[in-house]
Design a protein around this motif. Structure first.
Motif, PDB file in Angstrom:
ATOM      1  N   THR A 112      -0.423 -53.571 -13.181  1.00 14.30           N
ATOM      2  CA  THR A 112      -0.777 -52.341 -14.249  1.00 14.30           C
ATOM      3  C   THR A 112       0.086 -51.468 -13.423  1.00 14.30           C
ATOM      4  N   ALA A 113       0.069 -51.527 -12.150  1.00 15.18           N
ATOM      5  CA  ALA A 113       0.001 -50.007 -11.124  1.00 15.18           C
ATOM      6  C   ALA A 113       1.751 -50.178 -11.429  1.00 15.18           C
ATOM      7  N   ILE A 114       2.189 -51.219 -10.975  1.00 12.87           N
ATOM      8  CA  ILE A 114       3.692 -51.561 -10.904  1.00 12.87           C
ATOM      9  C   ILE A 114       4.550 -50.754 -12.476  1.00 12.87           C
ATOM     10  N   ALA A 115       3.308 -51.169 -13.314  1.00 12.74           N
ATOM     11  CA  ALA A 115       4.270 -50.664 -14.682  1.00 12.74           C
ATOM     12  C   ALA A 115       4.018 -49.695 -15.489  1.00 12.74           C
ATOM     13  N   ALA A 116       3.081 -49.124 -14.779  1.00 16.33           N
ATOM     14  CA  ALA A 116       2.999 -47.722 -14.584  1.00 16.33           C
ATOM     15  C   ALA A 116       3.501 -46.346 -13.630  1.00 16.33           C
ATOM     16  N   ARG A 117       3.966 -47.093 -12.812  1.00 12.31           N
ATOM     17  CA  ARG A 117       4.991 -46.603 -11.271  1.00 12.31           C
ATOM     18  C   ARG A 117       6.953 -46.459 -12.476  1.00 12.31           C
ATOM     19  N   ARG A 118       6.820 -48.139 -12.975  1.00 12.62           N
ATOM     20  CA  ARG A 118       8.065 -47.753 -13.264  1.00 12.62           C
ATOM     21  C   ARG A 118       8.496 -47.130 -14.879  1.00 12.62           C
TER      22      ARG A 118
END
Length: 99
Positions: free
Chosen positions: A19-25
């Protein structure tokens, strides 16, 4: 990738959840809007809303000229495009309208 998976992020050097990777993208994506406020994407066709003099080409692009297959540059106000006889044409998003 599920929320329980952790991925190594090379930019930060940290292990991050899915979820953190998706939010950063999603946060890093640039939104480019035309003169009417429509969101532009790669491959869109746009129409010029104003006569534009092209520096270095000795040519004027007239109002209503259709520009096909634009590419976003990562800048919120600039789009890269091709037009007959002009290489490396970059237009400001404020002078175009999505077709």
């Amino acid at each position: 990738m599920s929320d329980d998976d952790y991925v190594y992020d090379e930019e930060s050097g940290e292990w991050l959840s899915g979820t953190a990777i998706a939010a950063r993208r999603q946060a890093s994506e640039v939104v480019v809007r035309d003169s009417a406020g429509a969101v532009l994407a790669d491959g869109d066709q746009v129409t010029l809303i104003k006569d534009l003099t092209v520096k270095g080409a000795g040519q004027t692009l007239k109002r209503g000229t259709v520009i096909k297959s634009i590419r976003l540059t990562g800048d919120t106000q600039e789009i890269d495009c091709r037009f007959e006889g002009i290489s490396g044409l970059v237009l400001r998003a404020e002078f175009v309208r999505k077709r």
